[in-house]
Scaffold this motif. Structure first.
Motif, PDB file in Angstrom:
ATOM      1  N   THR A 187      10.669-138.142   7.032  1.00 29.68           N
ATOM      2  CA  THR A 187      10.965-139.091   8.115  1.00 29.68           C
ATOM      3  C   THR A 187      11.560-140.399   7.609  1.00 29.68           C
ATOM      4  O   THR A 187      12.209-141.120   8.361  1.00 29.68           O
ATOM      5  CB  THR A 187       9.686-139.414   8.898  1.00 29.68           C
ATOM      6  N   GLY A 188      11.353-140.705   6.320  1.00 29.71           N
ATOM      7  CA  GLY A 188      11.822-141.965   5.771  1.00 29.71           C
ATOM      8  C   GLY A 188      11.034-143.154   6.264  1.00 29.71           C
ATOM      9  O   GLY A 188      11.413-144.303   6.046  1.00 29.71           O
ATOM     10  N   GLU A 189       9.919-142.896   6.968  1.00 28.31           N
ATOM     11  CA  GLU A 189       9.135-143.990   7.528  1.00 28.31           C
ATOM     12  C   GLU A 189       8.237-144.635   6.480  1.00 28.31           C
ATOM     13  O   GLU A 189       8.110-144.147   5.385  1.00 28.31           O
ATOM     14  CB  GLU A 189       8.311-143.477   8.715  1.00 28.31           C
ATOM     15  N   ASN A 190       7.610-145.660   6.763  1.00 25.05           N
ATOM     16  CA  ASN A 190       6.826-146.566   5.940  1.00 25.05           C
ATOM     17  C   ASN A 190       7.585-147.878   5.788  1.00 25.05           C
ATOM     18  O   ASN A 190       7.875-148.331   4.695  1.00 25.05           O
ATOM     19  CB  ASN A 190       6.530-145.978   4.549  1.00 25.05           C
ATOM     20  N   PRO A 191       7.954-148.459   6.924  1.00 27.20           N
ATOM     21  CA  PRO A 191       8.795-149.661   6.916  1.00 27.20           C
ATOM     22  C   PRO A 191       8.063-150.873   6.352  1.00 27.20           C
ATOM     23  O   PRO A 191       6.840-150.943   6.355  1.00 27.20           O
ATOM     24  CB  PRO A 191       9.122-149.861   8.396  1.00 27.20           C
ATOM     25  N   GLU A 192       8.859-151.832   5.879  1.00 22.53           N
ATOM     26  CA  GLU A 192       8.292-153.083   5.389  1.00 22.53           C
ATOM     27  C   GLU A 192       7.775-153.910   6.567  1.00 22.53           C
ATOM     28  O   GLU A 192       8.343-153.858   7.656  1.00 22.53           O
ATOM     29  CB  GLU A 192       9.373-153.889   4.663  1.00 22.53           C
ATOM     30  N   PRO A 193       6.704-154.679   6.370  1.00 17.59           N
ATOM     31  CA  PRO A 193       6.259-155.603   7.418  1.00 17.59           C
ATOM     32  C   PRO A 193       7.387-156.574   7.761  1.00 17.59           C
ATOM     33  O   PRO A 193       8.220-156.902   6.921  1.00 17.59           O
ATOM     34  CB  PRO A 193       5.073-156.315   6.768  1.00 17.59           C
ATOM     35  N   TRP A 194       7.368-157.087   8.996  1.00 16.68           N
ATOM     36  CA  TRP A 194       8.455-157.964   9.445  1.00 16.68           C
ATOM     37  C   TRP A 194       8.599-159.203   8.575  1.00 16.68           C
ATOM     38  O   TRP A 194       9.711-159.681   8.311  1.00 16.68           O
ATOM     39  CB  TRP A 194       8.232-158.354  10.904  1.00 16.68           C
ATOM     40  N   TYR A 195       7.457-159.740   8.108  1.00 14.31           N
ATOM     41  CA  TYR A 195       7.531-160.976   7.336  1.00 14.31           C
ATOM     42  C   TYR A 195       8.152-160.736   5.964  1.00 14.31           C
ATOM     43  O   TYR A 195       8.826-161.608   5.403  1.00 14.31           O
ATOM     44  CB  TYR A 195       6.153-161.635   7.203  1.00 14.31           C
ATOM     45  N   VAL A 196       7.958-159.539   5.409  1.00 18.44           N
ATOM     46  CA  VAL A 196       8.594-159.194   4.141  1.00 18.44           C
ATOM     47  C   VAL A 196      10.100-159.025   4.345  1.00 18.44           C
ATOM     48  O   VAL A 196      10.921-159.500   3.548  1.00 18.44           O
ATOM     49  CB  VAL A 196       7.985-157.907   3.555  1.00 18.44           C
ATOM     50  N   ASP A 197      10.474-158.379   5.439  1.00 15.35           N
ATOM     51  CA  ASP A 197      11.881-158.165   5.748  1.00 15.35           C
ATOM     52  C   ASP A 197      12.606-159.503   5.896  1.00 15.35           C
ATOM     53  O   ASP A 197      13.697-159.700   5.358  1.00 15.35           O
ATOM     54  CB  ASP A 197      11.985-157.343   7.034  1.00 15.35           C
ATOM     55  N   TYR A 198      11.993-160.434   6.637  1.00 20.15           N
ATOM     56  CA  TYR A 198      12.601-161.747   6.830  1.00 20.15           C
ATOM     57  C   TYR A 198      12.680-162.523   5.514  1.00 20.15           C
ATOM     58  O   TYR A 198      13.684-163.194   5.230  1.00 20.15           O
ATOM     59  CB  TYR A 198      11.812-162.558   7.856  1.00 20.15           C
ATOM     60  N   ALA A 199      11.607-162.446   4.717  1.00 22.52           N
ATOM     61  CA  ALA A 199      11.583-163.171   3.451  1.00 22.52           C
ATOM     62  C   ALA A 199      12.686-162.692   2.511  1.00 22.52           C
ATOM     63  O   ALA A 199      13.398-163.502   1.896  1.00 22.52           O
ATOM     64  CB  ALA A 199      10.218-163.026   2.782  1.00 22.52           C
ATOM     65  N   LYS A 200      12.872-161.380   2.417  1.00 23.15           N
ATOM     66  CA  LYS A 200      13.895-160.816   1.534  1.00 23.15           C
ATOM     67  C   LYS A 200      15.297-161.172   2.027  1.00 23.15           C
ATOM     68  O   LYS A 200      16.223-161.342   1.233  1.00 23.15           O
ATOM     69  CB  LYS A 200      13.724-159.302   1.437  1.00 23.15           C
ATOM     70  N   ALA A 201      15.455-161.292   3.342  1.00 17.97           N
ATOM     71  CA  ALA A 201      16.769-161.608   3.895  1.00 17.97           C
ATOM     72  C   ALA A 201      17.129-163.078   3.710  1.00 17.97           C
ATOM     73  O   ALA A 201      18.279-163.416   3.399  1.00 17.97           O
ATOM     74  CB  ALA A 201      16.810-161.237   5.374  1.00 17.97           C
ATOM     75  N   PHE A 202      16.139-163.973   3.903  1.00 16.83           N
ATOM     76  CA  PHE A 202      16.441-165.398   3.923  1.00 16.83           C
ATOM     77  C   PHE A 202      16.263-166.103   2.580  1.00 16.83           C
ATOM     78  O   PHE A 202      16.880-167.155   2.356  1.00 16.83           O
ATOM     79  CB  PHE A 202      15.573-166.101   4.979  1.00 16.83           C
ATOM     80  N   PHE A 203      15.436-165.569   1.682  1.00 18.11           N
ATOM     81  CA  PHE A 203      15.167-166.266   0.427  1.00 18.11           C
ATOM     82  C   PHE A 203      16.426-166.567  -0.387  1.00 18.11           C
ATOM     83  O   PHE A 203      16.622-167.710  -0.830  1.00 18.11           O
ATOM     84  CB  PHE A 203      14.161-165.480  -0.422  1.00 18.11           C
ATOM     85  N   PRO A 204      17.331-165.605  -0.610  1.00 17.79           N
ATOM     86  CA  PRO A 204      18.530-165.926  -1.402  1.00 17.79           C
ATOM     87  C   PRO A 204      19.382-167.015  -0.756  1.00 17.79           C
ATOM     88  O   PRO A 204      19.907-167.899  -1.442  1.00 17.79           O
ATOM     89  CB  PRO A 204      19.288-164.595  -1.460  1.00 17.79           C
ATOM     90  N   VAL A 205      19.504-166.969   0.574  1.00 17.03           N
ATOM     91  CA  VAL A 205      20.306-167.972   1.275  1.00 17.03           C
ATOM     92  C   VAL A 205      19.666-169.356   1.153  1.00 17.03           C
ATOM     93  O   VAL A 205      20.332-170.352   0.844  1.00 17.03           O
ATOM     94  CB  VAL A 205      20.468-167.590   2.763  1.00 17.03           C
TER      95      VAL A 205
END
Length: 263
Positions: free
Chosen positions: A37-55
Motif C-alpha cells: 500500500t505504501g502507507e505509513n505516512p509522516e506526521p503532518w508536523y514532520v512533513d511541514y518541518a522538512k518542507a520549510f526548514f531549508p527555506v
C-alpha cells in the motif's frame, strides 16, 4: 525588527529539531512503509518541518549575515532617505554578528565618517534606527548654529535653497537644503530656519573609545547622539551599513526612488 528576528530564529530552530528528531528517532519508530500500500505516512508536523526548514534556514542566513531589508520609518534622514524608502542593509560590512544577541564573532571593517548605518540605540535596544556617522572614537564634535565642527575644523556647506517636499515630508517643506562636505563625503542635509543661538542641538562632545557619534541628515528633526544625555553609539550596537534604496512606498509607489544610491 527584533521581534521578527526572534520569530524567524525560533521557527527555524524548531523545524530543524523536528526534522532531526524524525531522522534519528521517529522514522525508526514508524517502521518502513507497507510494500503493497505504501502507507505509513509522516506526521503532518514532520512533513511541514522538512518542507520549510531549508527555506527558513536560507532566509535566516541571508538576513543575518549578508543583506537585510529595512524600511525608513520617519523623516529624520531627509532629504537623503524619505519616509517609506525600503533599503538594503549590508550585514557583513563591519563583521558577522549572531542573530538576536548581535554579538560580533568576525571583524571585517570599522565604520567610516559619512557612513549611513543601522543600529540599536543604547536607550532603546529593542529598536532599529538609522543615522549617519559623523564622529569616530576620540573625535571632538561641536555643533553650533547649524555648523558641525570635527576636531576643530568646521565642515563646508553649499546652499541649495528651500527644500521641495512631498508626501510624508511635507512638514519640512521650505526648510533650508544644503550639501555638507563631511570630510570628503558630500551629502544633503535639511535645517529649519531659526535665529542664531537657539538651536536645541548645540553642544560639544568627545567620542569615547569603542563608540560613535551619529546624526540625522534632517538636523532639526532627528533624535540622535546630541540628545542622548551623554550616551554614544557603542560599536556592539551596530547592525550594518545602508547600501541602496530599492523602492519607496508612501501612499503610492515613487518610481524616482528605484535603486537610488545612498550618499
Amino acid at each position: 525588527m527584533i521581534w521578527f528576528e526572534k520569530i524567524l530564529v525560533t521557527v527555524t530552530l524548531l523545524s530543524g529539531l523536528i526534522w532531526l528528531l524524525d531522522k534519528l528517532v521517529l522514522r525508526k519508530q514508524r517502521g518502513e512503509p507497507n510494500e503493497l500500500t505504501g502507507e505509513n505516512p509522516e506526521p503532518w508536523y514532520v512533513d511541514y518541518a522538512k518542507a520549510f526548514f531549508p527555506v527558513l534556514l536560507v532566509i535566516l542566513v541571508v538576513r543575518s549575515f549578508i543583506v537585510e531589508p529595512f524600511k525608513i520609518p520617519s523623516n529624520s534622514m531627509m532629504p537623503t532617505l524619505l519616509t517609506g524608502d525600503f533599503i538594503f542593509v549590508n550585514k557583513f560590512k563591519y563583521g558577522l554578528r549572531l542573530p538576536i544577541t548581535n554579538k560580533k564573532f568576525v571583524t571585517l571593517a570599522e565604520p567610516q565618517r559619512g557612513d549611513v548605518v543601522v543600529f540599536r540605540p543604547p536607550h532603546k535596544p529593542n529598536e532599529d534606527w538609522i543615522k549617519r556617522v559623523v564622529g569616530l572614537p576620540g573625535d571632538r564634535i561641536a555643533y553650533k548654529d547649524t555648523v558641525l565642527t570635527i576636531n576643530g575644523k568646521p565642515m563646508a556647506y553649499k546652499e541649495l535653497g528651500p527644500y521641495q517636499a512631498f508626501g510624508s515630508g511635507m512638514p519640512v517643506n521650505g526648510w533650508d537644503e544644503k550639501i555638507e562636505n563631511l570630510g570628503g563625503v558630500e551629502h544633503p542635509i535639511l535645517e529649519a530656519p531659526m535665529p542664531p543661538g537657539v538651536d536645541p542641538g548645540n553642544g560639544e562632545w568627545v567620542v569615547p573609545a569603542g563608540h560613535y557619534f551619529v546624526m540625522g541628515d534632517d538636523r532639526d528633526n532627528s533624535e540622535d547622539t546630541r540628545f542622548w544625555q551623554g550616551q554614544f553609539l557603542p560599536e556592539s550596537n551596530l547592525r550594518g551599513k545602508a547600501m541602496r534604496i530599492f523602492f519607496n512606498w508612501d501612499g503610492g509607489l515613487n518610481t524616482d526612488r528605484f535603486f537610488k544610491a545612498i550618499p
